[in-house]
Design a protein around this motif. Structure first.
Motif, PDB file in Angstrom:
ATOM      1  N   CYS A  17       1.425   2.967  11.651  1.00  0.00           N
ATOM      2  CA  CYS A  17       0.837   1.628  11.614  1.00  0.00           C
ATOM      3  C   CYS A  17      -0.602   1.736  12.090  1.00  0.00           C
ATOM      4  O   CYS A  17      -0.858   2.155  13.225  1.00  0.00           O
ATOM      5  N   LYS A  18      -1.568   1.354  11.238  1.00  0.00           N
ATOM      6  CA  LYS A  18      -2.977   1.441  11.599  1.00  0.00           C
ATOM      7  C   LYS A  18      -3.322   0.468  12.723  1.00  0.00           C
ATOM      8  O   LYS A  18      -4.130   0.781  13.590  1.00  0.00           O
ATOM      9  N   LYS A  19      -2.722  -0.718  12.720  1.00  0.00           N
ATOM     10  CA  LYS A  19      -3.038  -1.714  13.730  1.00  0.00           C
ATOM     11  C   LYS A  19      -2.534  -1.286  15.107  1.00  0.00           C
ATOM     12  O   LYS A  19      -3.239  -1.396  16.104  1.00  0.00           O
ATOM     13  N   CYS A  20      -1.309  -0.775  15.178  1.00  0.00           N
ATOM     14  CA  CYS A  20      -0.747  -0.282  16.445  1.00  0.00           C
ATOM     15  C   CYS A  20      -1.326   1.091  16.808  1.00  0.00           C
ATOM     16  O   CYS A  20      -1.243   1.511  17.960  1.00  0.00           O
ATOM     17  N   ASP A  21      -1.857   1.798  15.813  1.00  0.00           N
ATOM     18  CA  ASP A  21      -2.366   3.155  15.955  1.00  0.00           C
ATOM     19  C   ASP A  21      -1.266   4.097  16.466  1.00  0.00           C
ATOM     20  O   ASP A  21      -1.475   4.909  17.356  1.00  0.00           O
ATOM     21  N   HIS A  26       8.935   0.107  10.127  1.00  0.00           N
ATOM     22  CA  HIS A  26       8.457  -0.917   9.205  1.00  0.00           C
ATOM     23  C   HIS A  26       9.630  -1.393   8.356  1.00  0.00           C
ATOM     24  O   HIS A  26      10.487  -0.600   7.988  1.00  0.00           O
ATOM     25  N   LYS A  40       6.162  -4.195   6.416  1.00  0.00           N
ATOM     26  CA  LYS A  40       5.707  -4.970   7.568  1.00  0.00           C
ATOM     27  C   LYS A  40       6.115  -4.249   8.849  1.00  0.00           C
ATOM     28  O   LYS A  40       7.271  -3.878   9.016  1.00  0.00           O
ATOM     29  N   CYS A  41       5.150  -4.068   9.762  1.00  0.00           N
ATOM     30  CA  CYS A  41       5.407  -3.423  11.046  1.00  0.00           C
ATOM     31  C   CYS A  41       6.326  -4.312  11.885  1.00  0.00           C
ATOM     32  O   CYS A  41       6.083  -5.517  12.012  1.00  0.00           O
ATOM     33  N   CYS A  44       3.929  -5.230  15.489  1.00  0.00           N
ATOM     34  CA  CYS A  44       2.770  -6.130  15.454  1.00  0.00           C
ATOM     35  C   CYS A  44       2.807  -7.124  14.291  1.00  0.00           C
ATOM     36  O   CYS A  44       2.048  -8.083  14.280  1.00  0.00           O
ATOM     37  N   SER A  46       1.903  -6.582  11.179  1.00  0.00           N
ATOM     38  CA  SER A  46       0.917  -6.352  10.120  1.00  0.00           C
ATOM     39  C   SER A  46       1.609  -5.860   8.851  1.00  0.00           C
ATOM     40  O   SER A  46       2.625  -5.175   8.898  1.00  0.00           O
ATOM     41  N   LYS A  48       1.229  -3.972   4.955  1.00  0.00           N
ATOM     42  CA  LYS A  48       0.416  -3.051   4.170  1.00  0.00           C
ATOM     43  C   LYS A  48       1.227  -2.552   2.988  1.00  0.00           C
ATOM     44  O   LYS A  48       2.433  -2.796   2.902  1.00  0.00           O
TER      45      LYS A  48
END
Length: 146
Positions: A17-21, A26, A40-41, A44, A46, A48
């Protein structure tokens, strides 16, 4: 899950997950094509697009013929060596067995019963993460969450 098929809709799978890094679970919301899906994560929220990884060479071209067969044999060899490590670790009868929970705190050299991945062995323990050898692969799990 095979590397050449998408996970089923409404199922969870592990991806970055890019947002959570970080690597997170998902949920698959929908398949947008034969090789991509909207995900969807679970942490968070998000969303993608997830695409299936392509087996490629250093030149960026997909592997075909003998090259693809050789890569498959290499992957098979890695799986068998992983399986040997798993069998060796699981033969340790002196190790205690614990049930996995994110809130639990786990120590190195402990057998771990995970509800989804089955029986594994904790190879390394850090403050908030553990590296667990399961039958199919090595996974990094979160622990010691309050």
């Amino acid at each position: 899950m095979s590397m050449n098929t998408l996970p089923p809709v409404a199922k969870s799978f592990f991806a970055f997950c890019k947002k959570c890094d970080a690597d997170r679970y998902h949920v698959v919301l929908a398949h947008t094509s034969a090789t991509s899906a909207k995900i969807k994560c679970e942490i968070c929220g998000s969303q993608k697009t997830y695409s299936l990884p392509k087996a490629q060479t250093k030149t960026g071209k997909p592997l075909t013929g003998a090259a693809a067969k050789k890569r498959e044999q290499t992957m098979s060899s890695r799986k068998s060596s992983h399986r040997n490590e798993y069998d060796m670790l699981m033969s340790n009868d002196g190790a205690a067995t614990a049930t996995y929970s994110m809130k639990g705190k786990f120590e190195k050299n402990t057998k771990l019963q995970h509800p989804k991945f089955g029986l594994g062995f904790i190879k390394d323990a850090m403050t908030d993460k553990i590296e667990v050898v399961f039958e199919d692969e090595v996974r990094t799990l979160i622990h010691n969450r309050q």
